[in-house]
Motif scaffolding. Sequence first.
Motif, mmCIF file in Angstrom:
data_model
loop_
_atom_site.group_PDB
_atom_site.id
_atom_site.type_symbol
_atom_site.label_atom_id
_atom_site.label_comp_id
_atom_site.label_asym_id
_atom_site.label_seq_id
_atom_site.Cartn_x
_atom_site.Cartn_y
_atom_site.Cartn_z
ATOM 1 N N ASP A 436 18.631 -35.026 -59.654
ATOM 2 C CA ASP A 436 19.096 -33.643 -59.605
ATOM 3 C C ASP A 436 18.522 -32.847 -60.772
ATOM 4 O O ASP A 436 18.336 -31.637 -60.691
ATOM 5 N N TYR A 437 18.247 -33.535 -61.868
ATOM 6 C CA TYR A 437 17.604 -32.921 -63.035
ATOM 7 C C TYR A 437 16.245 -32.349 -62.635
ATOM 8 O O TYR A 437 15.911 -31.205 -62.955
ATOM 9 N N GLU A 438 15.476 -33.167 -61.914
ATOM 10 C CA GLU A 438 14.143 -32.751 -61.486
ATOM 11 C C GLU A 438 14.222 -31.573 -60.512
ATOM 12 O O GLU A 438 13.450 -30.615 -60.596
ATOM 13 N N CYS A 516 30.024 -34.333 -66.577
ATOM 14 C CA CYS A 516 28.647 -34.696 -66.885
ATOM 15 C C CYS A 516 28.204 -35.881 -66.033
ATOM 16 O O CYS A 516 29.023 -36.716 -65.647
ATOM 17 N N THR A 517 26.914 -35.943 -65.742
ATOM 18 C CA THR A 517 26.323 -37.128 -65.128
ATOM 19 C C THR A 517 25.221 -37.642 -66.048
ATOM 20 O O THR A 517 24.632 -36.883 -66.825
ATOM 21 N N GLU A 552 16.452 -50.822 -66.565
ATOM 22 C CA GLU A 552 15.366 -51.629 -66.010
ATOM 23 C C GLU A 552 14.042 -51.014 -66.445
ATOM 24 O O GLU A 552 13.415 -50.270 -65.720
ATOM 25 N N GLY A 553 13.648 -51.282 -67.679
ATOM 26 C CA GLY A 553 12.418 -50.690 -68.206
ATOM 27 C C GLY A 553 12.577 -49.218 -68.513
ATOM 28 O O GLY A 553 11.629 -48.445 -68.377
ATOM 29 N N SER A 554 13.756 -48.804 -68.931
ATOM 30 C CA SER A 554 14.059 -47.376 -69.122
ATOM 31 C C SER A 554 13.577 -46.882 -70.484
ATOM 32 O O SER A 554 13.620 -47.605 -71.478
ATOM 33 N N GLN A 555 13.147 -45.622 -70.513
ATOM 34 C CA GLN A 555 12.667 -45.001 -71.748
ATOM 35 C C GLN A 555 13.406 -43.710 -72.094
ATOM 36 O O GLN A 555 13.323 -43.242 -73.214
ATOM 37 N N TYR A 556 14.137 -43.148 -71.125
ATOM 38 C CA TYR A 556 14.812 -41.871 -71.369
ATOM 39 C C TYR A 556 16.228 -41.877 -70.798
ATOM 40 O O TYR A 556 16.499 -42.518 -69.776
ATOM 41 N N LEU A 557 17.111 -41.156 -71.470
ATOM 42 C CA LEU A 557 18.457 -40.879 -70.970
ATOM 43 C C LEU A 557 18.570 -39.380 -70.765
ATOM 44 O O LEU A 557 18.231 -38.589 -71.657
ATOM 45 N N ARG A 558 19.022 -38.978 -69.570
ATOM 46 C CA ARG A 558 19.246 -37.566 -69.286
ATOM 47 C C ARG A 558 20.734 -37.319 -69.112
ATOM 48 O O ARG A 558 21.437 -38.148 -68.530
ATOM 49 N N ILE A 559 21.188 -36.181 -69.598
ATOM 50 C CA ILE A 559 22.579 -35.761 -69.402
ATOM 51 C C ILE A 559 22.574 -34.391 -68.725
ATOM 52 O O ILE A 559 21.892 -33.477 -69.177
ATOM 53 N N LEU A 560 23.297 -34.299 -67.623
ATOM 54 C CA LEU A 560 23.448 -33.023 -66.925
ATOM 55 C C LEU A 560 24.914 -32.619 -66.980
ATOM 56 O O LEU A 560 25.802 -33.451 -66.748
ATOM 57 N N ASP A 580 27.631 -28.328 -56.799
ATOM 58 C CA ASP A 580 28.168 -27.947 -58.099
ATOM 59 C C ASP A 580 27.070 -27.316 -58.949
ATOM 60 O O ASP A 580 25.897 -27.702 -58.869
ATOM 61 N N LYS A 581 27.448 -26.366 -59.773
ATOM 62 C CA LYS A 581 26.486 -25.603 -60.577
ATOM 63 C C LYS A 581 26.113 -26.370 -61.834
ATOM 64 O O LYS A 581 26.976 -26.830 -62.574
ATOM 65 N N ILE A 582 24.799 -26.505 -62.076
ATOM 66 C CA ILE A 582 24.327 -27.134 -63.313
ATOM 67 C C ILE A 582 24.426 -26.119 -64.450
ATOM 68 O O ILE A 582 23.772 -25.085 -64.431
ATOM 69 N N MET A 583 25.251 -26.439 -65.445
ATOM 70 C CA MET A 583 25.426 -25.549 -66.592
ATOM 71 C C MET A 583 24.359 -25.796 -67.662
ATOM 72 O O MET A 583 24.034 -24.905 -68.441
ATOM 73 N N GLY A 584 23.862 -27.013 -67.720
ATOM 74 C CA GLY A 584 22.843 -27.349 -68.710
ATOM 75 C C GLY A 584 22.337 -28.757 -68.483
ATOM 76 O O GLY A 584 22.986 -29.569 -67.819
#
Length: 853
Positions: A436-438, A516-517, A552-560, A580-584
Amino acid sequence: MAFFFEAVCVIRSLFTSDDFNYNTDGYDGDGAEDGKSQDSSETLPYIDESPTMSPQLCVSQGPDGEAVSPSPLEGDVEKGLEMKKLVLSGFLASEEIYINQLEALVLPMRPLKAAATSSQPVLTMQQIETIFYKIQDIFEIHKEFYDALLPSIQRWDEKVTVGHLFQKLASQLGIYKAFVDNYKNALETAEKCSQANNYFQKISETVSVKGPKDSKDSSTKSSMENLLYKPIDRVTRSTLVLHDLLKHTPKDHPDFPLLQDALRISQNFLSSINEEIDPRRTAVTTPKGEARQLVKDGFLVEVSESSRKLRHVFLFTDLLLCAKMKKTAVGRHQQYECKWYIPLADLTFQTLDDSDSCPSIQVLPEHEIEEMKMKISVLKNDIQKEKKAPKGQSRAERLRKKMNEQESWLLLQSPTIPFRIHNKHGKSYLFLLSSDYERAEWKESIQKLQKKDLQACMLSSVELQVLTSSCFKLRTVHNIPVTTNKDDEETPGLYGFLHVIVRSATGFQESANLYCTLEVDSFGYFVSKAKTRVFRDTAEPQWNEEFEIELEGSQYLRILCYEKCFDKSMLNKDDNEIVDKIMGKGQVQLDPQTVQSKNWHMDVIEMNGIKVEFSMKFTSRDLSLKRTPSKKQSGVFGVKINVVTKRERSKVPYIVRQCIEEVEKRGIDEVGIYRISGVATDIQALKLAFDTNTKDILVMLSDMDINAIAGTLKLYFRELPEPLLTDRLYPAFMEGIALSDPAAKENCMMHLLRSLPDPNLMTFLTLLEHLKRVAEKEPVNKMSLHNLGTVFGPTLLRPSESESAKGQHITCASDIWSHDVMAQVQVLLYYLQHPPISFAELKRNTLYFSTDV
């Protein structure tokens, strides 16, 4: 505006790869080679401006083209100390030049302000504030930093520490954020004022800059536009110097963690700038002579004629173009073929309610996706082995080609989140994204451009061909994100469990229902892993929820951060559509050296004026599954299962029976039951309640979130001092599941069950029947037998430490999804797919079989 574009190119060059690398090549725009730009050297990521800089410190290239810096000889502490001093001396000299450049801007600002209040103002006070915004603050910050660093270098020895100075400097980058946000406005205002006022034009074109103390030149001349660019250039150079300092600082030196923290803050800052400022190095010219600039591009999955197609999508300032790569003969240049384009003036975002029909989205069963992930991980392991074997390179290449095909398939089949766009005068198009970030990034980029006064542009066939041909040169994303397109030296990412506490958020303009997700990347795409509860009607939510996220080979954490919509009339018919509306939104890099600490690492993500505070720590898979017997005699967690059942006078532990009962009562229809993480604090509360035999345990269970109860059951099995299927029988289970003959396999697998201690067997059979009942609801809960096997297999069946020690063949972190894990899943899956197994029947047949294993 050339300086502005160059500045962002520097920033972009630091973030185009998955790993944060730097080099002396500058950016790879047209006409820029070997670190030199056509216009100037301003675009070099790290140019020391000091005449005293030691030439040995220039960044050089390794054999693979990656930038490397000289490292101290092993064991030569004095050499390392000297290198660190040289790096600091060079940086201090360039810092002096930078301070002089800032001071050159501060000096004319003062008389201009004085004149603004007189009868003959040169500029208005508002114009002065806009042009010189935050310059005074930045000057004072760096003057203080310089004055503190200079004496440290003058009395240099192994005891001198400077990390705290760089950490403080990094913590003040918020000033730079404000400067960058205003930068474009400052240049435009300065240009307008120069055209309107000859006196200011003269000032802005010939600003006098004081030379360094050791320089023969007492001063130099520069333009105001050039000097206003310096703060943007400086923050990138400071970040690169932190890399050099860390290379020459021993890990046990007090400076090391402080420099690491400063680097993390700087990287996050640069990443946020990179997302918000996105002009392009090059552009194409429209027939009217206007610059059509590329704003964003990337690979997306399009649903076309009911099948998935990988497309390269290009967002220009006035249109969106969807292309595919043409098949070309070996040796010929690759070319794009335009599939369609939509003028932004005609583009709308379509929902299902707006359309009469929508292409059906074919979604593969999740177990097929998981199986492919395992195959890819096995191939990664095999490639590593072959690379180390004599004459193994040719086989490694064949395996790499096969892995590329499998990873490409995974990228094509995994996305499920719809992103619909519509041409007001034509047809609609459907993309599928994994994050959903993308989706929000694409939507925001398009909407931002649509705010301008756009005219619908219709391209002739020739114009379209020219534009499509230019895409190959303009593109910023060159390869699909698969392992085979990455350098071998790039970090493989983290494998294990990331513990995240989402604490609180501030900066909301008004009260709302907020949650948050969390998303992490794996296998080339991002996946949503956890979600906080909704905090209702507040502008300052305090979630304080902890999650355990498998990496599993992760390099980034995203918070929405979302505002929850409770209005049922606005719900979309598509299950995958989030209304739902993304606030940030924001992301942080998972630096292994930072997160692999025993202590919690606190951090803040800034997003659209909102600040989300969170903490995280990482546990490798091996450590997370390491079973340590509990020292306490009471309780159930970490206590042998036969001890618990004997104490309780039961055949199956009370905790297992109660959790299963509660899940079957109200969680069997829950989407992703046993796969979705429960809130860690709730799980810990239940663990404490079961351990202390709290009288209110049944009330707690009835009130607790069902995912927390499922998580408690998984935690119980994970914390057993010995896995449920026992250390002793592990090798036999591995051999049994590998048998080819069905009859022999059946004989062996049933015999192994009979060999289990009674409490283990009864508990396993109870869990087995429960999981089968959960899988019967797969159409609703999306949990197939294979999904459940993937979740529970590695927990119920795990090699002992002695068995693990034998496996010296394991070569890399990605082996967590290697042959062993696949076999563990297959063992549990075998029993899950087997007709009902009776404890009494098994025991009755004991007489007919040998007890040797």
